[in-house]
Design a protein around this motif. Structure first.
Motif, PDB file in Angstrom:
ATOM      1  N   GLY A  15     -13.294  -7.159 -15.932  1.00 47.34           N
ATOM      2  CA  GLY A  15     -14.720  -7.431 -16.088  1.00 47.34           C
ATOM      3  C   GLY A  15     -14.964  -8.852 -16.577  1.00 47.34           C
ATOM      4  N   GLY A  55     -15.242  -4.939 -19.231  1.00 46.63           N
ATOM      5  CA  GLY A  55     -15.064  -5.611 -20.524  1.00 46.63           C
ATOM      6  C   GLY A  55     -16.033  -6.757 -20.783  1.00 46.63           C
ATOM      7  N   ALA A  73     -18.779   5.949 -26.538  1.00 52.65           N
ATOM      8  CA  ALA A  73     -18.634   4.514 -26.274  1.00 52.65           C
ATOM      9  C   ALA A  73     -17.918   4.300 -24.940  1.00 52.65           C
ATOM     10  CB  ALA A  73     -17.872   3.851 -27.417  1.00 52.65           C
ATOM     11  N   ALA A 133     -16.575   3.234 -12.334  1.00 55.72           N
ATOM     12  CA  ALA A 133     -16.509   4.238 -13.418  1.00 55.72           C
ATOM     13  C   ALA A 133     -15.098   4.760 -13.681  1.00 55.72           C
ATOM     14  CB  ALA A 133     -17.483   5.391 -13.173  1.00 55.72           C
ATOM     15  N   GLY A 134     -14.125   3.958 -13.380  1.00 60.49           N
ATOM     16  CA  GLY A 134     -12.736   4.292 -13.729  1.00 60.49           C
ATOM     17  C   GLY A 134     -12.316   5.635 -13.176  1.00 60.49           C
ATOM     18  N   VAL A 135     -11.690   6.445 -14.023  1.00 56.24           N
ATOM     19  CA  VAL A 135     -11.295   7.781 -13.578  1.00 56.24           C
ATOM     20  C   VAL A 135     -12.398   8.796 -13.896  1.00 56.24           C
ATOM     21  CG1 VAL A 135      -8.853   7.236 -13.948  1.00 56.24           C
ATOM     22  CG2 VAL A 135     -10.083   8.499 -15.715  1.00 56.24           C
ATOM     23  N   ALA A 137     -13.434   9.586 -16.922  1.00 58.04           N
ATOM     24  CA  ALA A 137     -13.181  10.283 -18.194  1.00 58.04           C
ATOM     25  C   ALA A 137     -12.919   9.254 -19.294  1.00 58.04           C
ATOM     26  CB  ALA A 137     -11.969  11.201 -18.050  1.00 58.04           C
TER      27      ALA A 137
HETATM   28  N1  UDP Z   1     -13.508   3.441 -19.370  1.00 53.36           N
HETATM   29  C1  UDP Z   1     -13.235   4.782 -19.599  1.00 53.36           C
HETATM   30  N2  UDP Z   1     -12.560   5.503 -18.643  1.00 53.36           N
HETATM   31  C2  UDP Z   1     -12.128   4.951 -17.497  1.00 53.36           C
HETATM   32  C3  UDP Z   1     -12.368   3.581 -17.269  1.00 53.36           C
HETATM   33  C4  UDP Z   1     -13.074   2.851 -18.220  1.00 53.36           C
HETATM   34  O1  UDP Z   1     -13.592   5.322 -20.627  1.00 53.36           O
HETATM   35  O2  UDP Z   1     -11.517   5.661 -16.672  1.00 53.36           O
HETATM   36  C5  UDP Z   1     -14.329   2.683 -20.335  1.00 53.36           C
HETATM   37  C6  UDP Z   1     -13.555   2.204 -21.550  1.00 53.36           C
HETATM   38  O3  UDP Z   1     -14.403   2.253 -22.661  1.00 53.36           O
HETATM   39  C7  UDP Z   1     -13.259   0.754 -21.204  1.00 53.36           C
HETATM   40  C8  UDP Z   1     -14.520   0.359 -20.472  1.00 53.36           C
HETATM   41  O4  UDP Z   1     -14.856   1.516 -19.717  1.00 53.36           O
HETATM   42  O5  UDP Z   1     -13.062  -0.037 -22.354  1.00 53.36           O
HETATM   43  C9  UDP Z   1     -14.397  -0.855 -19.571  1.00 53.36           C
HETATM   44  O6  UDP Z   1     -13.216  -0.783 -18.801  1.00 53.36           O
HETATM   45  P1  UDP Z   1     -11.951  -1.731 -19.071  1.00 53.36           P
HETATM   46  O7  UDP Z   1     -11.791  -1.967 -20.541  1.00 53.36           O
HETATM   47  O8  UDP Z   1     -10.810  -1.146 -18.355  1.00 53.36           O
HETATM   48  O9  UDP Z   1     -12.434  -3.067 -18.374  1.00 53.36           O
HETATM   49  P2  UDP Z   1     -11.685  -4.469 -18.185  1.00 53.36           P
HETATM   50  O10 UDP Z   1     -10.832  -4.712 -19.393  1.00 53.36           O
HETATM   51  O11 UDP Z   1     -10.854  -4.377 -16.963  1.00 53.36           O
HETATM   52  O12 UDP Z   1     -12.807  -5.442 -18.032  1.00 53.36           O
END
Ligand code: UDP
Length: 241
Positions: A15, A55, A73, A133-135, A137
């Motif tokens: 992100g 992120g 969160a 939305a990731g997985v 969960a």
């Molecule tokens: N997240 C989650 N489940 C998932 C994917 C993401 O709960 O399957 C949430 C988690 O809080 C995470 C946020 O979404 O910190 C953002 O994703 P991520 O930190 O992986 O983003 P990146 O570091 O790649 O920007």
């Protein structure tokens, strides 16, 4: 170590790369540049699945550190990834790249739900599929979401475009002597807790034999260089390859 021929890839963008030079959020001009890089890669004949982190907007773990309920969160973090996916979809479609967003949290007015067979059809028709939305969960990350989609969509590699140019033996921001690996095994990454992706994501790639290519997406043209095998990158794969 060399990569197998790639026909279909999962491109994971952190992100934070969508921020450009801003401290937070989405820089539309930089998203347009990223979209152009993705378009160029697609024109080279690749089928592309995209996963974008959240992120730059919200990370569940940061919210939890400030006293929020972790699961709540994390749902906020997952919603942040949907915003990023929509921003990228808009940028891609403005330059003529048909794109569909599929979210692991259903939101019918905004995008499709994740349906693997439909995603296959989109790729066949030359569309890019952004998995949001990731997985779906809490307590997971978008890296794990990317590994999961790479496995189910049978991608030849997971390309992780981030703000560092590979995997180092220690944090290059803190240690000027840190060394970058050209290639490293999944087991070494896990045993030494090297900062590539979280352990769940790395283990999923290892168990499904999906090479992970870590590179900096901040430099213009880098995605194309990496795909041509010319870029600065680290390849994570098994020792036997
Ligand atoms: N997240 C989650 N489940 C998932 C994917 C993401 O709960 O399957 C949430 C988690 O809080 C995470 C946020 O979404 O910190 C953002 O994703 P991520 O930190 O992986 O983003 P990146 O570091 O790649 O920007």
């Amino acid at each position: 170590m060399t990569l197998p021929k790639m026909n279909r890839v999962l491109l994971k963008l952190s992100g934070e790369v969508l921020m450009g030079d801003q401290p937070f959020g989405i820089d539309p001009a930089f998203v347009n540049e990223l979209a152009q890089e993705v378009k160029t890669a697609k024109e080279g004949g690749l089928e592309i699945c995209l996963v974008i982190g959240g992120g730059n907007i919200f990370r569940g773990i940061s919210g939890a550190a400030q006293g929020m309920d972790r699961a709540q969160a994390d749902y906020m973090g997952m919603l942040a990834t949907v915003k990023n996916a929509l921003a990228m979809q808009s940028a891609l479609e403005q330059i003529g790249v048909p794109t569909r967003v599929q979210s692991a949290i259903q939101m019918d007015q905004v995008c499709e739900p994740v349906i693997r067979r439909r995603a296959e059809r989109h790729l066949e028709k030359g569309r890019i599929v952004i998995f949001a939305a990731g997985v779906g969960a809490p307590y997971f990350t978008t890296d794990t979401g990317a590994a999961l989609r790479a496995a189910e969509m049978k991608c030849d590699a997971l390309l992780k475009g981030t703000s560092v140019d590979g995997v180092y033996d220690s944090d290059p921001k803190k240690n000027a002597q840190a060394k970058r690996f050209d290639s490293v095994s999944y087991d070494r990454v896990l045993a030494d807790n090297l900062k590539v992706m979280d352990a769940t994501a790395v283990a999923l790639c290892r168990d499904n034999d999906i090479p992970i290519v870590v590179f900096s997406i901040r430099e213009k043209g880098n995605l194309a260089r990496v795909l041509a095998g010319e870029g600065v990158q680290t390849i994570v794969q098994s020792d036997t390859n």
